[in-house]
Write an enzyme that holds these catalytic residues in place. Structure first.
Site, PDB file in Angstrom:
ATOM      1  N   LYS A 220       0.724  -1.129  -0.138  1.00 20.68           N
ATOM      2  CA  LYS A 220       0.046   0.020   0.019  1.00 20.68           C
ATOM      3  C   LYS A 220       0.737   1.365  -0.110  1.00 20.68           C
ATOM      4  CE  LYS A 220      -4.258   1.188   2.513  1.00 20.68           C
ATOM      5  NZ  LYS A 220      -4.907   0.936   3.708  1.00 20.68           N
ATOM      6  N   LEU A 221       0.488   2.184  -0.979  1.00 19.65           N
ATOM      7  CA  LEU A 221       1.530   3.274  -1.009  1.00 19.65           C
ATOM      8  C   LEU A 221       0.595   4.518  -1.212  1.00 19.65           C
ATOM      9  CD1 LEU A 221       3.298   1.852  -4.281  1.00 19.65           C
ATOM     10  CD2 LEU A 221       4.568   2.036  -2.051  1.00 19.65           C
TER      11      LEU A 221
END
Ligand code: E4P
Length: 217
Positions: free
Chosen positions: A83-84
């Site tokens: 998750k960015l």
């Protein structure tokens, strides 16, 4: 529509998975803090409970740092989705990781243009936060409709993951708009089961059954 649980509580995850309701899990640093568990350990445990994507969020803000942290989390299991954050550095890391076959969830999306960028960077999932959008006086669901339209116009394969879900109406609207996935706190998923007429119906049937004096089996 796929159902993800937005939590790092493994008891909740197990219960929903046993009911066949879970296609994946999303976590974030606040949820890890709430669970009071070691990040890598809890993500590994969750990956053993659900077969679908489990989002694990990096905390570095620069490309090199994100890639270093992504390397650690993606080794946990094949079903980890890194998750960015929705930043230029995040999009660079998104492109590099998805080119390399790693699932990526781009988070903290608050505009359709941001979703367009994530799709162009090859994101597996884009997470528009509907509840936080509602909180500042916009209709978060308008965002979902716009993103659906744009992705369909250009046949982008990035999945729309409706996040920051606060109540069952969010889930209903997400499904009506054709979102690919929604992630909600376990309590909100449980709320979907409840209907007063269901409870009243069960009560009525049990009371009539008792009058028959019969047992089953
Ligand atoms: C999504 O992946 C996020 O973890 C989450 O949905 C954020 O929701 P909140 O606005 O309730 O914190």
């Amino acid at each position: 529509m796929k159902f993800f649980a937005d939590t790092a509580d493994t008891n909740d995850i197990r219960e929903l998975a046993d009911a066949g309701l879970l296609d994946g899990v999303t976590t974030n640093p606040s949820l890890i803090h709430k669970a009071g568990r070691n990040f890598l350990e809890v993500v590994e445990e969750i990956c053993g409970i659900v077969d679908g994507p489990v989002s694990a969020e990096v905390v570095a803000l620069d490309y090199d740092g994100m890639m270093r942290e992504a390397e650690v989390v993606r080794k946990i299991a094949d079903n980890v989705a890194v998750k960015l954050p929705m930043t230029i550095e995040g999009l660079k890391a998104c492109k590099a990781l998805t080119d390399d076959g790693t699932m990526v969830n781009v988070t903290l999306c608050f505009s359709a243009n941001q979703a367009l960028l994530a799709a162009k960077a090859g994101a597996t999932f884009i997470s528009p936060f509907v509840g936080r959008h509602d909180d500042i006086g916009f209709d978060g669901m308008d965002l979902i409709g716009d993103i659906r339209l744009i992705y369909d116009n250009y046949a982008f394969e990035t999945e729309i993951l409706v996040a920051s879900v606060r109540h069952p109406i969010h889930i209903l609207e997400a499904a009506k708009l054709g979102a690919d996935v929604m992630t909600a706190p376990p309590a909100v998923i449980r709320q979907l089961v409840k209907h007063p007429l269901t409870d009243k119906g069960i009560e009525g049937f049990l009371s009539d059954w008792a009058k028959t004096g019969q047992t089953i089996g």
